[in-house]
Design an enzyme around this catalytic site. Structure first.
Site, short mmCIF file in Angstrom:
data_model
loop_
_atom_site.label_atom_id
_atom_site.label_comp_id
_atom_site.label_asym_id
_atom_site.label_seq_id
_atom_site.Cartn_x
_atom_site.Cartn_y
_atom_site.Cartn_z
N GLY A 10 -2.68 7.21 -8.75
CA GLY A 10 -3.30 7.41 -10.06
C GLY A 10 -3.54 8.90 -10.33
N ASP A 36 -6.12 -4.64 -3.23
CA ASP A 36 -5.50 -5.25 -4.41
C ASP A 36 -6.59 -5.70 -5.37
OD1 ASP A 36 -4.12 -6.51 -6.35
OD2 ASP A 36 -3.01 -7.86 -5.03
N ALA A 64 -7.80 1.55 -11.88
CA ALA A 64 -8.09 0.69 -13.03
C ALA A 64 -6.79 0.21 -13.65
CB ALA A 64 -8.89 1.48 -14.09
N THR A 66 -5.08 0.61 -16.63
CA THR A 66 -5.24 1.62 -17.68
C THR A 66 -4.24 1.50 -18.83
OG1 THR A 66 -3.84 3.13 -16.43
CG2 THR A 66 -6.22 3.34 -16.09
N THR A 105 -14.51 5.07 -19.66
CA THR A 105 -13.66 5.54 -20.76
C THR A 105 -14.40 5.72 -22.09
OG1 THR A 105 -11.77 4.87 -22.13
CG2 THR A 105 -13.02 3.10 -21.14
N TYR A 129 -8.95 -3.49 -23.04
CA TYR A 129 -9.18 -2.42 -22.05
C TYR A 129 -10.62 -1.91 -22.14
CZ TYR A 129 -9.05 2.29 -20.03
OH TYR A 129 -9.34 3.43 -19.32
N LYS A 133 -13.53 -2.36 -19.28
CA LYS A 133 -14.13 -1.17 -18.65
C LYS A 133 -15.65 -1.17 -18.84
CE LYS A 133 -12.49 1.92 -16.87
NZ LYS A 133 -12.23 2.17 -15.41
N1 LIG Z 1 -5.66 7.55 -18.45
C1 LIG Z 1 -6.55 7.80 -19.41
O1 LIG Z 1 -6.20 8.32 -20.48
C2 LIG Z 1 -8.00 7.49 -19.22
C3 LIG Z 1 -8.91 7.74 -20.27
C4 LIG Z 1 -10.26 7.47 -20.09
C5 LIG Z 1 -10.70 6.97 -18.87
N2 LIG Z 1 -9.81 6.71 -17.88
C6 LIG Z 1 -10.31 6.13 -16.63
O2 LIG Z 1 -10.17 7.09 -15.61
C7 LIG Z 1 -9.85 6.45 -14.38
C8 LIG Z 1 -8.61 7.08 -13.78
O3 LIG Z 1 -7.52 6.90 -14.68
P1 LIG Z 1 -6.07 7.43 -14.33
O4 LIG Z 1 -5.49 7.97 -15.59
O5 LIG Z 1 -6.13 8.25 -13.09
O6 LIG Z 1 -5.35 6.04 -14.00
P2 LIG Z 1 -3.81 5.79 -13.65
O7 LIG Z 1 -3.09 7.08 -13.48
O8 LIG Z 1 -3.29 4.77 -14.59
O9 LIG Z 1 -3.92 5.15 -12.20
C9 LIG Z 1 -4.46 3.89 -12.02
C10 LIG Z 1 -4.71 3.70 -10.54
O10 LIG Z 1 -5.20 2.37 -10.37
C11 LIG Z 1 -4.47 1.75 -9.37
N3 LIG Z 1 -4.39 0.32 -9.60
C12 LIG Z 1 -4.06 -0.32 -10.74
N4 LIG Z 1 -4.06 -1.65 -10.55
C13 LIG Z 1 -4.39 -1.84 -9.24
C14 LIG Z 1 -4.54 -2.98 -8.43
N5 LIG Z 1 -4.35 -4.21 -8.92
N6 LIG Z 1 -4.88 -2.82 -7.13
C15 LIG Z 1 -5.07 -1.58 -6.63
N7 LIG Z 1 -4.93 -0.45 -7.34
C16 LIG Z 1 -4.61 -0.59 -8.64
C17 LIG Z 1 -3.10 2.36 -9.43
O11 LIG Z 1 -2.46 2.07 -8.23
P3 LIG Z 1 -1.05 2.73 -7.73
O12 LIG Z 1 -1.43 4.06 -7.18
O13 LIG Z 1 -0.59 1.77 -6.69
O14 LIG Z 1 -0.18 2.80 -8.93
C18 LIG Z 1 -3.45 3.81 -9.68
O15 LIG Z 1 -3.74 4.47 -8.48
C19 LIG Z 1 -9.74 4.96 -14.69
O16 LIG Z 1 -10.96 4.34 -14.39
C20 LIG Z 1 -9.52 4.91 -16.18
O17 LIG Z 1 -10.01 3.72 -16.74
C21 LIG Z 1 -8.48 6.98 -18.01
#
Ligand SMILES: NC(=O)c1ccc[n+]([C@@H]2O[C@H](COP(=O)([O-])OP(=O)(O)OC[C@H]3O[C@@H](n4cnc5c(N)ncnc54)[C@H](OP(=O)(O)O)[C@@H]3O)[C@@H](O)[C@H]2O)c1
Length: 296
Positions: A10, A36, A64, A66, A105, A129, A133
């Site tokens: 992530g 998982d 998450a 996402t 988020t 989503y 969250k």
């Molecule tokens: N992306 C955004 O724009 C955004 C905006 C606001 C808040 N956030 C929040 O910030 C946090 C980090 O977001 P990010 O952008 O770093 O997320 P991301 O790049 O989409 O990465 C999601 C991570 O969650 C893991 N994951 C998803 N499903 C899973 C499962 N079933 N079992 C185990 N692991 C799982 C993925 O695993 P893998 O490594 O195996 O792929 C990955 O490491 C999250 O809580 C998100 O809700 C994100």
């Protein structure tokens, strides 16, 4: 200081691992298949085992579901990952006496407010989503009293899937790109989120008992998606990377499964006061990400 973070690849997890050593942190990630989140009943044991092995000072739940549009078609899976499993991660942290930092988020808000959102503003998510969250925030707060919930926004980085990478890829293929101009937020680099987590974790490590609860932590300065895209292309062109003309459209003209808030701008002032740290202007942090993405 040792941090245990959920998720292997992530954006935030990668940024924590990349920046950890320099910041004086040892960062261990637990992800699939050991963890998982689609199987909530397995999460407590997986996290507890990882905590026993690594003895972290803080657990960071960055994993998450996402994919905002996909979540509309998979509400049960999104709920299992974002809400139920988040609660179990927090329960494992609590049982081990370790505080948790839960990422959340800006999409917990409906976006009808005209100005920046404070932590005390009422939530009203528009999407699956956002709802899952928000349920995750509540589950974490119930399971672990020593919790910080960091709501961030519009995350981009050299890793994973994000708006910056999508724009650069499209610019390589087409001269003009239609981008929504009437949704406003804070484009935030995963590196800045990592630095914010380090600031908070340092305070916790030193025996700090800050006011637990919800904090907003996003980049300084605001943008619409169209402004974000224009700045990506301005900076990319200056670095010799791809660029395209941005055609501003209304959100209502852009077909997407999930509804998104028109204004999800966050006021990160409370975090700055409590933890003495504020993220830079989003344009400055975008330059860091673009330099990384465009280096040959
Ligand atoms: N992306 C955004 O724009 C955004 C905006 C606001 C808040 N956030 C929040 O910030 C946090 C980090 O977001 P990010 O952008 O770093 O997320 P991301 O790049 O989409 O990465 C999601 C991570 O969650 C893991 N994951 C998803 N499903 C899973 C499962 N079933 N079992 C185990 N692991 C799982 C993925 O695993 P893998 O490594 O195996 O792929 C990955 O490491 C999250 O809580 C998100 O809700 C994100």
């Amino acid at each position: 200081v040792r941090l245990l973070v959920t998720g292997s690849n992530g954006q935030v997890s990668m940024a924590l691992k990349t920046r950890g050593q320099e910041a004086g942190f040892e960062v261990a990630a637990i992800g699939r298949p050991a963890l998982d989140l689609e199987k909530p009943q397995s999460v407590l044991a997986a996290i507890s085992t990882a905590i026993m092995g690594f003895r972290p000072h803080v657990v960071v739940n960055a994993a998450a579901f996402t994919a905002v549009d996909d979540a509309e078609g998979s509400p049960e899976t999104a709920f299992a990952v974002n809400a139920e499993s988040a609660g179990h991660v927090a329960r494992a942290a609590d049982a081990a006496g370790v505080p948790i930092i839960q990422l959340s988020t800006d999409y917990v808000f409906a976006g009808t407010k005209a100005s920046h959102h404070a932590e005390t503003d009422p939530t009203n998510p528009l999407s699956v989503y956002g709802r899952t969250k928000l349920a995750g925030e509540i589950a974490v707060a119930r399971a672990c009293a020593r919790h910080l919930i960091l709501r961030t926004a519009w995350v981009h980085s050299p890793y994973g899937r994000n708006f910056v990478k999508t724009m650069l890829a499209l610019a390589g293929k087409q001269p003009e790109i239609r981008v929504v101009g009437d949704q406003w937020g804070n484009p935030t680099s995963a590196f800045d989120i990592a630095d914010g987590i380090f600031a908070a974790a340092r305070a916790l490590r030193n025996g700090g008992e800050p006011a637990w609860g919800v904090y907003h932590f996003a980049a300084s300065g605001d943008a619409s998606w169209a402004q974000f895209a224009s700045e990506i292309f301005r900076q990319s062109a200056a670095l010799g990377g791809p660029s395209a003309k941005v055609l501003e459209i209304a959100g209502s003209e852009y077909a997407s499964r999930a509804a998104r808030p028109a204004n999800s701008r966050l006021d990160s002032g409370r975090f700055a006061v409590v933890f003495g740290h504020r993220a830079p202007d989003w344009r400055v942090s975008l330059a860091v990400v673009l330099r990384e993405l465009l280096k040959t």
